[in-house]
Design an enzyme around this catalytic site. Structure first.
Site, PDB file in Angstrom:
ATOM      1  CE  LYS A  54      -3.961  -2.129   2.226  1.00 28.21           C
ATOM      2  NZ  LYS A  54      -4.553  -2.597   3.480  1.00 28.21           N
ATOM      3  CD  GLN A  98      -3.793  -4.127   6.778  1.00 37.70           C
ATOM      4  OE1 GLN A  98      -3.631  -3.168   6.042  1.00 37.70           O
ATOM      5  NE2 GLN A  98      -4.425  -5.219   6.402  1.00 37.70           N
ATOM      6  CG  ASP A 121     -10.164  -0.062   5.041  1.00 41.66           C
ATOM      7  OD1 ASP A 121      -9.947  -0.397   3.861  1.00 41.66           O
ATOM      8  OD2 ASP A 121      -9.497  -0.482   6.011  1.00 41.66           O
TER       9      ASP A 121
END
Ligand code: NDP
Length: 300
Positions: A54, A98, A121
């Protein structure tokens, strides 16, 4: 019939190029550099790999990449403070924490502490509600990537029968909602679904998000249907050498590809689209934060 292979790797490269173009424009026309912050707690090896790629791709498209690596025993209060600081940082437009988090941390509470406008997200309860009511939201990356591929392949999916196998909050449910918002007729199947094979056989679009290697065989697929395989399963592959593994999806690729009209491979299908959509969401969040028009084609 031999299915058209939907090349997620190539599609993702196109999305990243589009993101890069918008980032360049934001910099030259407005002096703004979109910023993405990734928070990683602990040392889960799979998460390490995701976070590294990422960060690399964020920099490649010209955005600012910030990583916060915290010890596995970080307290909830300390993690909340990191997120609060990122929420208040005007140079950060996207925040991703995460998952999974270590067990002592309350995942829902942490996710819901992220500013919804920076929740790239799309897991914050406000974004879930906005998506569910068909309003502008941040959309979870994996389902967004699937939707982009479906729109690209079909043009419109309005009126098509879609079956999503899996009802998780991060893939199955938002996927179903996106398909519904695009006027597909949607069925969500899960571990209690009866006669799953029959349910899947009615689908013009099958999205498999289960986490069970090669669970869907070709004789469940309606001839000509589009199969989107979200699953990532690692199997032992002794034929490749001692200790070697290979990745497979949730559908049995060869038998499904023989019947389907189109199919995404694993690897090289949905996977690469997920990070591309994370970058797309960050540039969208940056435009919204600055009152600028959103880039077209990069969101639901
Ligand atoms: P979850 O484990 O959270 O959800 C799995 C879902 O599958 C559940 O809803 C479960 O039903 C359902 N299920 C389990 N067994 C069966 C069965 N026998 N028949 C029908 N349904 C079943 O997984 P995720 O949604 O997080 O992930 C799904 C897959 O997608 C995994 O392989 C994951 O690695 C992959 N993934 C890939 C991503 C990518 O970028 N390509 C991103 C995210 C995930 P129930 O609710 O009843 O238990």
């Amino acid at each position: 019939m031999t299915a058209t292979v939907i090349d997620g790797k190539e599609f993702a490269a196109r999305v990243r190029a589009q993101v890069g173009m918008h980032v360049a424009r934001l910099k030259t026309d407005h002096g703004i550099t979109p910023g993405l912050a990734v928070v990683l707690v602990g040392e889960d090896p799979a998460s390490e790999v995701y976070v590294r790629s990422k960060g690399k791709m964020t920099v490649e498209v010209g955005m600012k990449s910030v990583e916060h690596r915290l010890d596995a025993d970080t307290s909830q209060a300390d993690l909340l403070k990191v997120i609060e600081d990122l929420n208040n940082d005007p140079e950060i437009h996207g925040i991703l924490c995460q998952l999974p988090l270590p067990k002592h941390l309350n995942e829902d509470l942490i996710i819901n502490s992220i500013d919804p406008a920076k929740d790239v997200d799309g897991f914050h309860i406000s974004n879930v509600g906005l998506l569910g009511t068909g309003q502008k939201s941040m959309v979870p990356c994996t389902p967004l990537g699937c939707l982009m591929m479906l729109r690209d392949h079909h043009g419109s999916i309005s009126g098509m029968n879609a079956v999503v196998i899996g009802r998780s909050n991060i893939v199955g449910k938002p996927m179903a909602q996106l398909l519904l918002n695009d006027s597909a007729t949607v069925t969500i199947a899960h571990s209690r679904t009866k006669d799953l094979a029959d349910v899947v056989r009615r689908a013009d679009i099958v999205v498999a998000a289960v986490g069970r290697a090669e669970m869907v065989p070709g004789d469940w697929i309606k001839p000509g249907a589009t199969v989107i395989d979200v699953g990532i399963n690692r199997l032992d592959a002794p034929e490749r050498g001692a200790g070697k593994t290979r990745l497979v999806g949730d559908v049995d690729y060869d038998s499904c590809a023989a019947v389907a009209g189109a199919i995404t491979p694993v690897p090289g299908g949905v996977g690469p689209m997920t990070i591309a959509c994370l970058l797309a969401n960050t540039v969208t969040a940056c435009c919204r934060a600055n009152g600028l028009p959103e880039p077209e084609g990069l969101t639901a």
